[in-house]
Design a protein around this motif. Structure first.
Motif, mmCIF file in Angstrom:
data_model
loop_
_atom_site.group_PDB
_atom_site.id
_atom_site.type_symbol
_atom_site.label_atom_id
_atom_site.label_comp_id
_atom_site.label_asym_id
_atom_site.label_seq_id
_atom_site.Cartn_x
_atom_site.Cartn_y
_atom_site.Cartn_z
ATOM 1 N N ASN A 82 -37.303 -59.537 -40.252
ATOM 2 C CA ASN A 82 -38.145 -59.547 -39.049
ATOM 3 C C ASN A 82 -37.324 -59.919 -37.820
ATOM 4 O OD1 ASN A 82 -40.801 -59.121 -38.026
ATOM 5 N ND2 ASN A 82 -41.009 -61.320 -37.721
ATOM 6 N N GLU A 102 -40.733 -52.486 -40.860
ATOM 7 C CA GLU A 102 -41.522 -51.986 -41.992
ATOM 8 C C GLU A 102 -41.126 -52.698 -43.281
ATOM 9 O OE1 GLU A 102 -40.671 -47.842 -41.826
ATOM 10 O OE2 GLU A 102 -42.326 -47.372 -40.472
ATOM 11 N N GLN A 105 -42.449 -56.276 -43.137
ATOM 12 C CA GLN A 105 -43.885 -56.339 -43.397
ATOM 13 C C GLN A 105 -44.180 -56.198 -44.888
ATOM 14 O OE1 GLN A 105 -46.187 -53.189 -41.618
ATOM 15 N NE2 GLN A 105 -48.121 -54.241 -41.903
ATOM 16 N N ALA A 118 -48.732 -59.746 -40.499
ATOM 17 C CA ALA A 118 -49.390 -59.282 -39.282
ATOM 18 C C ALA A 118 -48.425 -59.306 -38.099
ATOM 19 C CB ALA A 118 -50.607 -60.157 -38.987
ATOM 20 N N ALA A 121 -46.189 -56.356 -38.345
ATOM 21 C CA ALA A 121 -46.899 -55.146 -37.924
ATOM 22 C C ALA A 121 -46.977 -55.073 -36.400
ATOM 23 C CB ALA A 121 -48.301 -55.131 -38.531
ATOM 24 N N LEU A 124 -43.598 -54.081 -35.145
ATOM 25 C CA LEU A 124 -43.414 -52.658 -35.433
ATOM 26 C C LEU A 124 -44.122 -51.806 -34.384
ATOM 27 C CD1 LEU A 124 -42.537 -50.288 -37.230
ATOM 28 C CD2 LEU A 124 -44.556 -50.728 -38.658
ATOM 29 N N GLY A 125 -45.352 -52.184 -34.038
ATOM 30 C CA GLY A 125 -46.087 -51.436 -33.025
ATOM 31 C C GLY A 125 -45.405 -51.452 -31.672
ATOM 32 N N SER A 140 -50.115 -49.198 -36.000
ATOM 33 C CA SER A 140 -49.512 -50.495 -36.320
ATOM 34 C C SER A 140 -50.190 -51.632 -35.569
ATOM 35 C CB SER A 140 -48.015 -50.475 -35.999
ATOM 36 O OG SER A 140 -47.341 -49.524 -36.800
ATOM 37 N N ASP A 143 -53.564 -52.308 -36.946
ATOM 38 C CA ASP A 143 -53.390 -53.020 -38.213
ATOM 39 C C ASP A 143 -53.098 -54.496 -37.958
ATOM 40 O OD1 ASP A 143 -52.923 -53.443 -41.029
ATOM 41 O OD2 ASP A 143 -50.775 -53.281 -40.647
ATOM 42 N N ALA A 144 -52.219 -54.765 -37.000
ATOM 43 C CA ALA A 144 -51.893 -56.155 -36.664
ATOM 44 C C ALA A 144 -53.115 -56.888 -36.143
ATOM 45 C CB ALA A 144 -50.774 -56.184 -35.624
ATOM 46 N N ARG A 147 -55.498 -57.651 -39.013
ATOM 47 C CA ARG A 147 -54.969 -58.723 -39.877
ATOM 48 C C ARG A 147 -55.110 -60.085 -39.207
ATOM 49 N NH1 ARG A 147 -51.832 -57.134 -44.226
ATOM 50 N NH2 ARG A 147 -51.348 -54.901 -44.349
#
Length: 419
Positions: A82, A102, A105, A118, A121, A124-125, A140, A143-144, A147
């Motif tokens: 990360n 990715e 995560q 989270a 993610a 990533l976004g 992404s 999704d974050a 979460r």
């Protein structure tokens, strides 16, 4: 949220050198072939420090070693990846950064660290949005957000909502952006997150403006300005001010649009893009005469001090010619409103008293130098208004104003009395 394991940055070159030297000494004490975990841990922390110091390429090298050596410790490996993704992003290697986030995560999910998953993610976004892959970024970031919501992490969920809304807005989905970012505004207000509120309200304002909901856009962007104090977050203040100018312009309010553009573009710390946008607004609207007076005429008396405060802060930072022109306009506005002159002068002096002493003294000098170019009758009227308004303040403030005006007038060999 560029990393899940933030470290404390150094406070200068000496501190940076000492920190890095100490960590490099640890690496020598714990060679990788004999102490792989200790070596990996040190590389991880060294990479984090290098990242804080803006040395992305060096951070990348350290964190890549840490991720490799943590192969048998999946949680630690995910944390290293990360942070490695953050280094790659800072270094402009966006596709590699996306792959690394990715992997991070997936690693966090594998070991059940859902909050960190989270965060990965979210990172990533951000990278996908920066790389121009809006559909992937939307997926992404949504999704974050989901979460974070599921975990009760309200502040992080609001951050994800802000970024998702920005991505939606950039891809022409202003209506969806409005609905998404409203939750971020609400949460930021509830938890007292002023920077978050400023960012969310700014995005909301731009989305509303894109939907031609001008009055709502003005309201949102005024909230963004208020959440970013000029002296605390000048970059956020400047951006929100110039966006507010766009909203005023769209609503046909040229005086407020010009003032907001000048105030945003004239903020120390404003980036070049903000300054360019401010200049574009000013160029489209042309030179305004009496904008400040017109705005004050349209505001209730209790709003005069805030309006004048923002304009006087701009004057204090303006170049001499701009400052002189602004003060000239103010004297004309004041003299043109004899029925309100005393109350307006009181608000003006109140805003002046909020300046640092040197800035206040400098602005008083500019005022008196500018006043000297007016006719004798106008000078007398301005002195009378100012002296009477001084008397409305408590004794220490009155004495301070009286002394500053009188001393400056004496230095410039100008007429008195003052106060």
């Amino acid at each position: 949220m560029s990393q899940t394991n933030p470290v404390t940055p150094g406070t200068g070159e000496a501190s940076e050198g000492a920190v890095l030297q100490e960590m490099e000494g640890r690496l020598k004490r714990y060679p990788a072939n004999r102490y792989p975990i200790q070596h990996a841990t040190t590389q991880f922390h060294l990479g984090g420090q290098l990242l804080e110091f803006g040395r992305a390429a060096e951070a990348h090298a350290c964190l890549a070693v840490a991720a490799e050596l943590f192969a048998d410790l999946p949680h630690q490996q995910a944390r290293a990846r990360n942070l490695l993704g953050a280094a790659l992003r800072m270094d402009g290697r966006l596709h590699q950064a996306a792959r690394t986030f990715e992997q991070a995560q997936a690693g966090f999910i594998e070991v059940g660290q859902l909050l960190e998953a989270a965060a990965a993610a979210f990172n990533l976004g951000l990278v996908q949005a920066q790389a121009g892959d809006a559909p992937a970024a939307e997926t992404s970031l949504e999704d974050a957000r989901r979460r974070f919501d599921d975990l009760g992490a309200e502040v992080q969920a609001a951050a994800a909502a802000r970024e998702l809304a920005s991505t939606l807005l950039a891809s022409g989905q202003a209506g969806r952006a409005i609905e998404v970012v409203k939750s971020a505004v609400s949460v930021s207000e509830q938890v007292g997150d002023r920077p978050g509120l400023g960012a969310a309200a700014n995005t909301l304002g731009l989305a509303l403006l894109a939907e031609d909901r001008t009055d709502e856009a003005v309201e949102a962007l005024r909230s963004a300005v208020g959440a970013h104090p000029r002296g605390v977050r000048p970059d956020g203040y400047a951006m929100a001010k110039v966006n507010l100018a766009l909203a005023y312009e769209a609503g046909g309010d040229a005086p407020r649009a010009r003032l907001s553009a000048l105030q945003g573009g004239g903020t120390p710390g404003a980036d070049d893009a903000v300054r360019d946008q401010a200049m574009a607004v000013a160029s489209r609207l042309g030179i305004g005469v009496g904008d400040l007076g017109s705005v004050l005429d349209d505001e209730p008396a209790e709003h005069w001090l805030p309006v004048l405060r923002e304009e006087i802060l701009r004057w204090a930072d303006a170049d001499p010619a701009d400052r002189e022109a602004s003060v000239t306009g103010w004297i004309r506005d004041l003299l043109a409103r004899p029925g309100r002159a005393l109350d307006l002068t009181e608000a003006w002096l109140g805003a002046m008293l909020e300046l640092p002493p040197a800035a206040m003294a400098s602005l008083i000098r500019t005022t008196l130098e500018t006043l000297d170019r007016f006719g004798a009758e106008d000078q007398k009227r301005f002195r009378i208004h100012t002296s009477r308004a001084m008397g409305r303040f408590n004794v220490p403030q009155w004495m301070r104003l009286k002394d500053l005006f009188s001393r400056t007038a004496d230095e410039l060999a100008l007429e008195g009395p003052w106060g």
